[in-house]
Write a protein that holds these residues in place. Structure first.
Motif, short mmCIF file in Angstrom:
data_model
loop_
_atom_site.label_atom_id
_atom_site.label_comp_id
_atom_site.label_asym_id
_atom_site.label_seq_id
_atom_site.Cartn_x
_atom_site.Cartn_y
_atom_site.Cartn_z
N ALA A 355 50.55 -2.08 12.70
CA ALA A 355 50.13 -2.44 11.34
C ALA A 355 50.56 -3.86 11.00
N PHE A 356 49.89 -4.45 10.02
CA PHE A 356 50.26 -5.78 9.55
C PHE A 356 51.61 -5.72 8.82
N LYS A 357 52.42 -6.74 9.03
CA LYS A 357 53.65 -6.87 8.28
C LYS A 357 53.33 -7.47 6.91
N PRO A 358 54.13 -7.18 5.90
CA PRO A 358 53.87 -7.76 4.56
C PRO A 358 53.74 -9.28 4.59
N ALA A 359 54.51 -9.95 5.47
CA ALA A 359 54.44 -11.42 5.53
C ALA A 359 53.11 -11.90 6.07
N ASP A 360 52.35 -11.02 6.74
CA ASP A 360 51.06 -11.39 7.30
C ASP A 360 49.91 -11.20 6.31
N ILE A 361 50.21 -10.72 5.13
CA ILE A 361 49.17 -10.46 4.13
C ILE A 361 49.33 -11.45 2.98
N HIS A 362 48.24 -12.05 2.60
CA HIS A 362 48.26 -13.04 1.52
C HIS A 362 48.88 -12.42 0.26
N PRO A 363 49.74 -13.17 -0.43
CA PRO A 363 50.43 -12.62 -1.62
C PRO A 363 49.48 -12.01 -2.65
N ASP A 364 48.30 -12.61 -2.83
CA ASP A 364 47.35 -12.08 -3.80
C ASP A 364 46.73 -10.76 -3.36
N LEU A 365 46.90 -10.42 -2.08
CA LEU A 365 46.26 -9.22 -1.55
C LEU A 365 47.25 -8.10 -1.24
N LEU A 366 48.53 -8.35 -1.49
CA LEU A 366 49.53 -7.34 -1.17
C LEU A 366 49.37 -6.09 -2.03
N LYS A 367 49.21 -6.28 -3.33
CA LYS A 367 49.08 -5.15 -4.25
C LYS A 367 47.86 -5.34 -5.15
N PRO A 368 46.67 -5.20 -4.58
CA PRO A 368 45.45 -5.42 -5.37
C PRO A 368 45.14 -4.23 -6.28
N LYS A 369 44.32 -4.49 -7.28
CA LYS A 369 43.84 -3.40 -8.13
C LYS A 369 42.82 -2.57 -7.36
N ALA A 370 42.84 -1.27 -7.58
CA ALA A 370 41.88 -0.39 -6.93
C ALA A 370 40.47 -0.73 -7.40
N LYS A 371 39.50 -0.66 -6.47
CA LYS A 371 38.12 -0.97 -6.80
C LYS A 371 37.26 0.30 -6.74
N GLU A 372 36.22 0.30 -7.55
CA GLU A 372 35.25 1.38 -7.51
C GLU A 372 33.97 0.85 -6.85
N HIS A 373 33.53 1.49 -5.79
CA HIS A 373 32.36 1.05 -5.03
C HIS A 373 31.18 1.95 -5.32
N ASP A 374 30.05 1.36 -5.68
CA ASP A 374 28.86 2.14 -6.03
C ASP A 374 28.01 2.45 -4.82
N VAL A 375 27.53 3.69 -4.76
CA VAL A 375 26.54 4.10 -3.77
C VAL A 375 25.44 4.82 -4.53
N ASP A 376 24.21 4.32 -4.45
CA ASP A 376 23.09 4.92 -5.18
C ASP A 376 22.16 5.65 -4.21
N GLN A 377 21.25 6.44 -4.79
CA GLN A 377 20.27 7.19 -4.01
C GLN A 377 18.90 7.06 -4.68
N PRO A 378 18.38 5.84 -4.80
CA PRO A 378 17.17 5.62 -5.60
C PRO A 378 15.90 6.22 -5.00
N CYS A 379 15.80 6.20 -3.68
CA CYS A 379 14.56 6.68 -3.05
C CYS A 379 14.88 7.38 -1.73
N CYS A 380 15.75 8.40 -1.84
CA CYS A 380 16.04 9.29 -0.72
C CYS A 380 16.72 8.60 0.47
N GLN A 381 17.51 7.57 0.19
CA GLN A 381 18.39 6.95 1.17
C GLN A 381 19.61 6.42 0.43
N PHE A 382 20.78 6.50 1.08
CA PHE A 382 21.99 5.96 0.46
C PHE A 382 21.96 4.43 0.52
N VAL A 383 22.29 3.80 -0.62
CA VAL A 383 22.33 2.34 -0.70
C VAL A 383 23.65 1.94 -1.37
N PRO A 384 24.59 1.33 -0.58
CA PRO A 384 24.50 1.02 0.85
C PRO A 384 24.82 2.23 1.72
#
Length: 522
Positions: A355-384
């Protein structure tokens, strides 16, 4: 008056750096100083002659190529900017000129160098290996090629190379390691092993050849024409070098100040004031610790045919915008880019759990806010269809269609599974996801051709390729790591690809060569 030998002795001092080459070039460019050019031939001649001999393998043609390389330097002396090392520039020119000279070899028998025996099969084989090595070395980025040339083709120590190139010792070591790994990777792909004795030993330049080359260079600087037997080779070098490291008026301006390094009066040397090498070096840039990685994944050759999607339910809606395009394997027909490939970094370690050591991760990326990722089904396929997330993120499954769908979220171990119907214009959000090495699958049981995958990471260094196969990973740590390319069909090159492939991350932007995705054996 001081002798030429005493001047050469001063110009050959081991403590000289790449800036000494700049000074010698400037001196020759402005005054045609024979001693300055002789020092350059003395310093870099073995490298150039070695390249020429390995490429041409004919004694006389190799010497022609050698002279042509230095005549190119003589003609370009006032317009060549030595970015890191003159040796690197001469190596590139020598390769181009020697290849041109090698074409003459077919019209004449091979003439071995003095003392050489006729080629035996094993000798010929070593020549071929040397040629392949030179070819691949010439294709390396300059930052990797320069230290390899200095250490292995000019026999400098790592300390001398650091002083010569103006780098720190750690930078030299890091780039040497990265250059060797990159060479090994490329040579292995061509069926060649990079052994400990792969780099050829330095050669000695015959005194007569060096003397004639310097005299010819001084003559060319004074306006003499190049001999007809050398002219095609010189022109080849000039065509190539016209786009390499051009320089403005600054070097010539500096040259005017340093051209006359020694004044002679009453038999004593009296140096005039001149700009020292340190004054020619710009202030060091701020140390770069993080880089943006850019690259592209491509499918080799023509993409395989994918069976059309058989729509077996809700045909009126699912086919309302035309037939559904298969989205399992999407290859750009124009540029071969492969869409929906996970690309990510991992430590340079064979342990898949590394695994990456904490020193190998950019300070702004160490403790990021959780993100919500959208997945739609507009025409019978998942996008993305393909998602890359960080641990703690969630997926919001939306249904913008006028028909119901269900989401069958089939986790591996760490993430909770679920299977729920989503009514039209409704949505469903997963719980925070946990990092896993195996992609999580989601599908629609009502429409069995609908499928998608989510790969959850414990670090921020990942991306998914777009419709052109491009990807970008920001704020990656500088240094030696591995990069992994993974499609829903499997890792690039199969299971071994899970360990990744060596990558040297350097500079504010790291441009990677396109990777041809090799589908794992079924």
């Amino acid at each position: 008056m001081a002798s030429v030998h005493s001047l050469l002795a001063k110009l050959r001092r081991p403590s000289s750096s790449a800036d000494s080459d700049r000074m010698l070039l400037a001196r020759f460019a402005t005054t045609g100083d024979e001693t300055a050019f002789a020092a350059l031939v003395d310093r870099h001649g073995p490298l150039v002659l070695g390249v020429c001999r390995r490429t041409v393998r004919d004694h006389h043609l190799a010497e022609d190529a050698f002279q042509a390389v230095f005549l190119v330097l003589a003609k370009k002396a006032g317009r060549v900017s030595v970015r890191e090392s003159l040796a690197n520039y001469l190596y590139v020119v020598a390769r181009r000129v020697a290849v041109k000279a090698a074409r003459r070899r077919q019209a004449a028998p091979v003439v071995p160098a003095a003392g050489e025996a006729a080629e035996q099969p094993d000798v010929a084989g070593r020549f071929e290996l040397s040629c392949v090595l030179d070819e691949e070395l010439g294709r390396l980025p300059e930052k990797y090629r320069s230290p390899l040339i200095a250490c292995y083709l000019e026999d400098r120590t790592q300390d001398e190379t650091a002083a010569w190139l103006g780098w720190s010792l750690s930078t030299v070591r890091r780039r040497l390691d990265a250059g060797r790994e990159l060479l090994r990777h490329r040579l292995t792909a061509r069926g060649v092993t990079l052994g400990s004795g792969a780099f050829a030993a330095a050669v000695s330049v015959p005194a007569a050849l060096a003397r004639d080359t310097v005299a010819a260079a001084v003559g060319v600087h004074a306006g003499a024409a190049v001999g007809p037997h050398l002219l095609p080779l010189v022109n080849e070098g000039l065509r190539m070098s016209s786009n390499v490291w051009k320089i403005g008026a600054s070097l010539v301006g500096v040259a005017a100040a340093v051209a006359v390094g020694v004044a002679v009066s009453n038999g004593e040397e009296k140096p005039k004031p001149e700009i020292g090498p340190r004054q020619l070096i710009t202030a060091p840039a701020q140390v770069v610790k993080w880089s943006t990685i850019k690259g592209r994944v491509v499918w080799p050759g023509q993409a395989p045919a994918i069976a059309p999607i058989a729509v077996t339910a809700d045909k009126e809606h699912c086919l309302s915008k035309g037939a559904l395009e298969p989205d399992e394997l999407v290859v750009n027909k124009k540029n071969g880019g492969l869409k929906n490939v996970w690309v990510y970094l991992r430590p340079d370690d064979d342990d898949r759990a590394a695994a990456f050591k904490p020193a190998d991760i950019h300070p702004d990326l160490l403790k990021p806010k959780a993100k919500e990722h959208d997945v739609d089904q507009p025409c019978c396929q998942f996008v993305p269809r393909i998602l890359a997330l960080r641990a703690g993120d969630t997926i919001k499954f939306k249904n913008s269609a006028p028909i119901p769908h269900n989401v069958h979220f089939d986790s591996n171990e760490a993430t909770e599974s679920f299977n729920m119907v989503i009514a039209p214009v409704q949505s469903l959000t997963s719980k925070p996801l946990t990092a896993e090495r195996v992609p999580v699958t989601f599908k629609c049981d009502i429409h069995p051709w609908m499928k998608g995958y989510a790969l959850v990471f414990a670090h921020p260094y990942f991306a998914v390729t777009d419709a052109d196969g491009n990807f970008e990973i920001k704020n990656a740590p500088i240094g030696k790591y591995r990069i992994v390319y993974r499609h829903e069909r499997g890792y690039h090159k199969g299971k071994d690809g899970s360990k990744g492939f060596p990558v040297e991350i350097a500079g504010t932007t790291t441009e990677l060569d396109p990777l041809k995705y090799e589908e794992p054996a079924k």
